[in-house]
Design a protein around this motif. Structure first.
Motif, PDB file in Angstrom:
ATOM      1  N   GLN A  82     -58.225 -18.428  49.467  1.00  0.00           N
ATOM      2  CA  GLN A  82     -57.144 -18.525  48.482  1.00  0.00           C
ATOM      3  C   GLN A  82     -56.928 -17.191  47.772  1.00  0.00           C
ATOM      4  OE1 GLN A  82     -57.845 -21.408  45.374  1.00  0.00           O
ATOM      5  NE2 GLN A  82     -55.655 -21.853  45.175  1.00  0.00           N
ATOM      6  N   ARG A  83     -58.019 -16.498  47.447  1.00  0.00           N
ATOM      7  CA  ARG A  83     -57.890 -15.198  46.783  1.00  0.00           C
ATOM      8  C   ARG A  83     -57.222 -14.180  47.695  1.00  0.00           C
ATOM      9  NH1 ARG A  83     -63.459 -13.574  43.932  1.00  0.00           N
ATOM     10  NH2 ARG A  83     -62.223 -11.656  43.711  1.00  0.00           N
ATOM     11  N   MET A  84     -57.587 -14.210  48.995  1.00  0.00           N
ATOM     12  CA  MET A  84     -56.941 -13.291  49.936  1.00  0.00           C
ATOM     13  C   MET A  84     -55.457 -13.622  50.082  1.00  0.00           C
ATOM     14  SD  MET A  84     -59.731 -12.579  52.957  1.00  0.00           S
ATOM     15  CE  MET A  84     -60.188 -14.295  53.215  1.00  0.00           C
ATOM     16  N   ASN A  85     -55.145 -14.908  50.127  1.00  0.00           N
ATOM     17  CA  ASN A  85     -53.741 -15.308  50.248  1.00  0.00           C
ATOM     18  C   ASN A  85     -52.947 -14.863  49.024  1.00  0.00           C
ATOM     19  OD1 ASN A  85     -51.483 -16.792  51.362  1.00  0.00           O
ATOM     20  ND2 ASN A  85     -51.874 -18.305  49.766  1.00  0.00           N
ATOM     21  N   ARG A  86     -53.524 -15.033  47.837  1.00  0.00           N
ATOM     22  CA  ARG A  86     -52.859 -14.626  46.614  1.00  0.00           C
ATOM     23  C   ARG A  86     -52.655 -13.113  46.584  1.00  0.00           C
ATOM     24  NH1 ARG A  86     -48.979 -15.390  43.216  1.00  0.00           N
ATOM     25  NH2 ARG A  86     -49.400 -14.550  41.124  1.00  0.00           N
ATOM     26  N   THR A  87     -53.641 -12.361  47.046  1.00  0.00           N
ATOM     27  CA  THR A  87     -53.526 -10.902  47.085  1.00  0.00           C
ATOM     28  C   THR A  87     -52.378 -10.475  47.982  1.00  0.00           C
ATOM     29  OG1 THR A  87     -55.903 -10.666  46.682  1.00  0.00           O
ATOM     30  CG2 THR A  87     -54.751  -8.774  47.622  1.00  0.00           C
ATOM     31  N   MET A  88     -52.250 -11.119  49.150  1.00  0.00           N
ATOM     32  CA  MET A  88     -51.165 -10.763  50.067  1.00  0.00           C
ATOM     33  C   MET A  88     -49.803 -11.115  49.467  1.00  0.00           C
ATOM     34  SD  MET A  88     -52.725 -11.612  53.850  1.00  0.00           S
ATOM     35  CE  MET A  88     -53.374 -13.222  53.440  1.00  0.00           C
ATOM     36  N   GLN A  89     -49.723 -12.227  48.753  1.00  0.00           N
ATOM     37  CA  GLN A  89     -48.472 -12.586  48.100  1.00  0.00           C
ATOM     38  C   GLN A  89     -48.076 -11.551  47.047  1.00  0.00           C
ATOM     39  OE1 GLN A  89     -49.011 -16.516  46.559  1.00  0.00           O
ATOM     40  NE2 GLN A  89     -48.694 -17.528  48.527  1.00  0.00           N
ATOM     41  N   LEU A  90     -49.045 -11.102  46.249  1.00  0.00           N
ATOM     42  CA  LEU A  90     -48.751 -10.099  45.223  1.00  0.00           C
ATOM     43  C   LEU A  90     -48.291  -8.787  45.849  1.00  0.00           C
ATOM     44  CD1 LEU A  90     -51.718 -10.738  42.745  1.00  0.00           C
ATOM     45  CD2 LEU A  90     -49.312 -11.372  42.453  1.00  0.00           C
ATOM     46  N   VAL A  91     -48.909  -8.404  46.967  1.00  0.00           N
ATOM     47  CA  VAL A  91     -48.498  -7.171  47.644  1.00  0.00           C
ATOM     48  C   VAL A  91     -47.071  -7.311  48.167  1.00  0.00           C
ATOM     49  CG1 VAL A  91     -48.959  -5.683  49.628  1.00  0.00           C
ATOM     50  CG2 VAL A  91     -50.852  -6.484  48.215  1.00  0.00           C
ATOM     51  N   GLU A  92     -46.739  -8.491  48.724  1.00  0.00           N
ATOM     52  CA  GLU A  92     -45.381  -8.710  49.200  1.00  0.00           C
ATOM     53  C   GLU A  92     -44.365  -8.656  48.058  1.00  0.00           C
ATOM     54  OE1 GLU A  92     -45.319 -12.379  51.227  1.00  0.00           O
ATOM     55  OE2 GLU A  92     -46.513 -11.696  52.929  1.00  0.00           O
ATOM     56  N   GLU A  93     -44.774  -9.082  46.859  1.00  0.00           N
ATOM     57  CA  GLU A  93     -43.883  -9.064  45.703  1.00  0.00           C
ATOM     58  C   GLU A  93     -43.769  -7.690  45.061  1.00  0.00           C
ATOM     59  OE1 GLU A  93     -45.484 -11.987  43.159  1.00  0.00           O
ATOM     60  OE2 GLU A  93     -44.928 -13.701  44.426  1.00  0.00           O
ATOM     61  N   GLY A  94     -44.480  -6.692  45.584  1.00  0.00           N
ATOM     62  CA  GLY A  94     -44.355  -5.335  45.080  1.00  0.00           C
ATOM     63  C   GLY A  94     -45.531  -4.841  44.259  1.00  0.00           C
ATOM     64  N   GLN A  95     -46.562  -5.669  44.039  1.00  0.00           N
ATOM     65  CA  GLN A  95     -47.734  -5.229  43.273  1.00  0.00           C
ATOM     66  C   GLN A  95     -48.755  -4.632  44.253  1.00  0.00           C
ATOM     67  OE1 GLN A  95     -49.205  -8.188  40.553  1.00  0.00           O
ATOM     68  NE2 GLN A  95     -47.167  -9.091  40.250  1.00  0.00           N
ATOM     69  N   SER A  96     -48.499  -3.397  44.629  1.00  0.00           N
ATOM     70  CA  SER A  96     -49.333  -2.761  45.661  1.00  0.00           C
ATOM     71  C   SER A  96     -50.762  -2.519  45.199  1.00  0.00           C
ATOM     72  CB  SER A  96     -48.698  -1.432  46.082  1.00  0.00           C
ATOM     73  OG  SER A  96     -48.557  -0.574  44.950  1.00  0.00           O
ATOM     74  N   GLU A  97     -51.029  -2.574  43.878  1.00  0.00           N
ATOM     75  CA  GLU A  97     -52.391  -2.327  43.402  1.00  0.00           C
ATOM     76  C   GLU A  97     -53.258  -3.579  43.455  1.00  0.00           C
ATOM     77  OE1 GLU A  97     -49.943  -3.827  40.039  1.00  0.00           O
ATOM     78  OE2 GLU A  97     -49.710  -2.318  41.638  1.00  0.00           O
ATOM     79  N   ALA A  98     -52.698  -4.731  43.858  1.00  0.00           N
ATOM     80  CA  ALA A  98     -53.479  -5.975  43.906  1.00  0.00           C
ATOM     81  C   ALA A  98     -54.561  -5.874  44.977  1.00  0.00           C
ATOM     82  CB  ALA A  98     -52.555  -7.154  44.183  1.00  0.00           C
ATOM     83  N   ARG A  99     -55.784  -6.397  44.636  1.00  0.00           N
ATOM     84  CA  ARG A  99     -56.921  -6.396  45.566  1.00  0.00           C
ATOM     85  C   ARG A  99     -57.690  -7.705  45.437  1.00  0.00           C
ATOM     86  NH1 ARG A  99     -54.189  -2.875  46.749  1.00  0.00           N
ATOM     87  NH2 ARG A  99     -54.671  -0.683  47.225  1.00  0.00           N
ATOM     88  N   VAL A 100     -58.403  -8.031  46.498  1.00  0.00           N
ATOM     89  CA  VAL A 100     -59.208  -9.261  46.492  1.00  0.00           C
ATOM     90  C   VAL A 100     -60.372  -9.127  45.529  1.00  0.00           C
ATOM     91  CG1 VAL A 100     -60.561 -10.852  47.904  1.00  0.00           C
ATOM     92  CG2 VAL A 100     -58.522  -9.759  48.870  1.00  0.00           C
ATOM     93  N   GLY A 101     -61.037  -7.992  45.547  1.00  0.00           N
ATOM     94  CA  GLY A 101     -62.182  -7.778  44.666  1.00  0.00           C
ATOM     95  C   GLY A 101     -63.463  -8.368  45.238  1.00  0.00           C
ATOM     96  N   GLU A 102     -64.525  -8.323  44.434  1.00  0.00           N
ATOM     97  CA  GLU A 102     -65.815  -8.841  44.870  1.00  0.00           C
ATOM     98  C   GLU A 102     -65.792 -10.365  44.909  1.00  0.00           C
ATOM     99  OE1 GLU A 102     -68.504  -7.319  45.908  1.00  0.00           O
ATOM    100  OE2 GLU A 102     -67.630  -5.318  45.691  1.00  0.00           O
ATOM    101  N   ILE A 103     -66.333 -10.940  45.964  1.00  0.00           N
ATOM    102  CA  ILE A 103     -66.492 -12.390  46.072  1.00  0.00           C
ATOM    103  C   ILE A 103     -67.959 -12.684  46.356  1.00  0.00           C
ATOM    104  CG2 ILE A 103     -64.141 -12.784  46.859  1.00  0.00           C
ATOM    105  CD1 ILE A 103     -65.170 -12.992  49.680  1.00  0.00           C
ATOM    106  N   SER A 104     -68.371 -13.886  45.962  1.00  0.00           N
ATOM    107  CA  SER A 104     -69.798 -14.240  46.087  1.00  0.00           C
ATOM    108  C   SER A 104     -70.197 -14.564  47.514  1.00  0.00           C
ATOM    109  CB  SER A 104     -70.113 -15.438  45.180  1.00  0.00           C
ATOM    110  OG  SER A 104     -69.278 -16.538  45.507  1.00  0.00           O
ATOM    111  N   ALA A 105     -69.226 -14.958  48.345  1.00  0.00           N
ATOM    112  CA  ALA A 105     -69.567 -15.335  49.725  1.00  0.00           C
ATOM    113  C   ALA A 105     -69.994 -14.105  50.519  1.00  0.00           C
ATOM    114  CB  ALA A 105     -68.364 -15.998  50.378  1.00  0.00           C
TER     115      ALA A 105
END
Length: 700
Positions: A374-397
């Motif tokens: 879900q976090r990766m999907n949200r990151t890709m959506q933000l990039v498509e909307e023009g927020q090129s600085e969006a990143r997934v970040g650290e995840i516990s998995a």
């Protein structure tokens, strides 16, 4: 950035599968269970209501049979009483005593009538109800109706009364004081069977007839007693109190009882309005066919007068077994329906609560699996909307999903760098293209303005030169003509008197030619003819001009409307402004040869005022509007086409302008607007009449 739309199938697949595994039992099994319980609850609830109304009908039926028995046994007791026998023995000498005996018995038994006939059917006595008039009390008793002939059969000792339908004449013979209760007007009722009757006149009675026997067992008299059911409100209210005592029905439901003669309510506690009983209304055709037609007992919902009731109907039969009416009990369904819906709603809320709680636990368990996706999907959506600085970040998995998230962030960093470089190059290119475009636009605009100015200058210079040369060539012959005219007057002296009128006409025509030439020169060399500028009251100037054209107005049927609201003064030459206004007034008058309305309006405007001359003539065609202010253009047979041309030049000399258009209020006619300023404005230098600065082009 459409590159990142491809992995969405992975996000949807993982998340949807996990959600389906967690929520499938809740979303499928629980709703099916709720539906099953709701259906079973509806059926069970309906059965309970039908069982309730069936028991109510049994209670009402029992009371009805009890009243029949009481009428019969009471009449039988009076017929076999020693007191009645003794009164009969004394009847030849004391008939009042027999009537009093019957009256006491009627009151005690609560009957509507009690009569005594001899063995041949001749009347002996009748109980007189309390409150009857003396005329009714002493009225003669008719013979026994034909319907009671069966009562004369010996040995008839049945204790139960019979249910009969009697004609109005038969009831009149038994109890004339009951006649007002017979006529029941029929009320149009929804879903009732068609019927042409307007009222019900028959009587439904509980009737009991018993012989009075002597010591030898011989019939010496017949006693007839009965109860009229038509509009017997006490009787039906008593049934209702027995079947539905206080507090018997929960939730505010109202119990009702009714007696029908055929399909007409002859006594009921069902309300048609707030205080009016529904006597005279009729039962629906479906109930009539089932109960009176087929002899069935109706146990179901039914629409009674104006509401839905859980209803029970049973047929009422006369002594021959014919179905002559119905007994009804029922109670309003709406309160029970609301309770049923409330129970279903409570059940649904309980199940929804259980489903929500179960779903919450299931989603918490599944969240640990699909949260990285879900976090990766949200990151890709933000990039498509023009927020090129969006990143997934650290995840516990630390599994494949964690590695995929890290690679995604690295790839986004690379793309961000490349995109920034492309944007810089694109911005530089756009800046250069914009500069070149602005330069080309400015050059093109300057070229167009120069071309327009050149064309205008050439046209106006040609007009000015032509006008000046025409004026010069015409002035010389005019001067010669005027000089010769003067010489002729001096030479002829008194001999010129016979042609004095012709000479004066020649003077006028010469003066007219001189004025035309002056106007031409005035437009060709406006600076030489510029008048003295004054601060003028526009409203007063308009009124003065109306006086000057008064001789023309007097010859027409034109109504003048003035709406002069201007308060600012304007800077212009008085004679030239009057010339402009008079020219517009004359044009408006000539546009309305059959009469009309001439409206004059003045209004304040920024740094000046505006005059509007509005006529109700035919208006201006498109071709006329295009050429209106051009020199020598006219729509009149005797016009020269210079009036509006010169007027525009006079107004523009002081910075104003004249505009023409058709009326925009839905009426025919034209509007000429003259804009003037408080202080004269310098006319545009690029618009000239003769190639020189100082005058604007007249063509619109």
């Amino acid at each position: 950035m459409t590159l990142w739309r491809t992995p969405r199938w992975l996000v949807g697949s993982v998340r949807n599968k996990l959600l389906a595994m967690a929520l499938l039992p809740l979303l499928v099994a629980f709703p099916m269970l709720v539906i099953a319980l709701a259906l079973w609850g509806n059926v069970a609830y309906d059965r309970l209501l039908i069982t309730k109304v069936r028991s109510d009908l049994a209670v009402a039926h029992g009371y009805f049979q009890q009243v029949l028995g009481e009428v019969g046994s009471g009449t039988l007791g009076v017929a076999g009483s020693q007191s009645l026998y003794a009164a009969l023995r004394q009847a030849p000498t004391d008939k009042n005593g027999l009537s009093e005996q019957l009256a006491l018995a009627r009151e005690r038994l609560g009957l509507d009538f009690l009569l005594l006939y001899d063995a041949r059917g001749e009347p002996l006595a009748r109980a007189v109800p309390a409150g009857l008039s003396s005329a009714d009390a002493t009225a003669p008793i008719p013979p026994m109706p034909a319907g009671l002939a069966a009562s004369l059969q010996p040995g008839r000792t049945k204790a139960q009364a019979r249910l009969l339908l009697l004609a109005p004449e038969a009831l009149e013979a038994l109890a004339p004081h009951l006649s007002p209760r017979l006529r029941i007007p029929l009320v149009a009722t929804r879903n009732a069977a068609p019927d042409t009757r307007e009222a019900e006149h028959r009587a439904m009675v509980m009737l009991s007839t018993h012989p009075v026997l002597d010591a030898k067992g011989q019939t010496i008299a017949v006693l007839a007693g009965g109860l009229l059911l038509n509009q017997n409100l006490d009787f039906i209210d008593h049934i209702n109190r027995i079947v539905y005592p206080e507090g018997a029905l929960p939730f505010g439901s109202q119990g009702t009882a009714t007696l029908f003669m055929d399909d007409v309510r002859i006594t009921t506690n069902v309300r048609l309005f707030q205080d009016q009983r529904a006597i005279g209304t009729r039962v629906s055709q479906a109930v009539r066919d089932a109960v009176l037609g087929r002899g069935n007992t109706w146990l179901d919902r039914a629409f009674v007068v104006n509401d839905w009731y859980v209803s029970a109907y049973e047929p009422l039969q006369d002594a021959t077994g014919a179905r002559i009416g119905m007994l009804y009990v029922g109670f309003t369904e709406a309160p029970f329906r609301l309770v049923r819906h409330a129970m279903l709603a409570v059940m649904g809320l309980i199940f929804l609560g259980v489903m929500a709680l179960s779903a919450w636990f299931s989603l918490r368990w599944a969240r640990s699996i699909f949260q990285p996706v879900q976090r990766m999907n949200r990151t890709m959506q933000l990039v498509e909307e023009g927020q090129s600085e969006a990143r997934v970040g650290e995840i516990s998995a630390r599994d494949e999903l964690g590695a995929l998230a890290g690679h995604l962030d690295e790839l986004l960093d690379v793309i961000d760098d490349k995109t920034a470089a492309l944007q810089r190059w694109g911005e530089e290119l756009d800046h250069k293209v914009a500069e070149r475009t602005r330069e080309l636009e400015m050059s093109n605009e300057s070229l167009q303005m120069a071309q327009q100015q050149l064309v205008k200058s050439e046209k106006l210079a040609a007009i000015g030169q032509l006008t000046a040369s025409i004026a010069h060539e015409i002035n010389n012959p005019i001067a010669v003509m005027q000089g010769n005219l003067d010489l002729m007057r001096e030479t002829l002296g008194t001999h010129a008197q016979p042609v004095r009128g012709e000479l004066q006409l020649l003077d006028e025509q010469v003066e007219r030619m001189r004025l035309i030439v002056t106007q031409l020169l005035q437009y060709a060399r406006p600076t030489e003819y510029a008048g003295y500028v004054e601060s003028l009251d526009l409203n007063r100037t308009v009124n003065d001009c109306l006086v000057l054209v008064g001789h023309l107005m007097s010859q027409t049927q034109i109504e003048v409307e003035r709406d002069l609201l201007c308060t600012q003064r304007v800077g212009s030459n008085r004679q030239e402004l009057q010339q402009v206004i008079i020219n517009l007034l004359i044009n408006a008058i000539q546009a309305m040869p059959q009469g009309g309305v001439l409206r004059l309006e003045t209004r304040d405007r920024d740094e000046g005022a505006e005059l509007r001359v509005i006529d109700s003539g035919a208006g201006l065609s498109e071709a006329t509007q295009e050429r209106l202010f051009r020199p020598f253009f006219t729509t009149k047979n005797d016009g020269n086409g210079l009036g509006l041309w010169i007027s525009q030049g006079l107004v523009e000399r002081y910075g104003g302008h004249i505009a023409a258009a058709n009326r925009d209020d839905g009426r025919s006619g034209a509007i000429f607007s003259v804009r003037l300023f408080t202080e004269p404005q310098a006319p545009a230098a690029t618009n000239t009449h003769d190639g020189r600065p100082g005058a604007r082009e007249t063509g619109l």
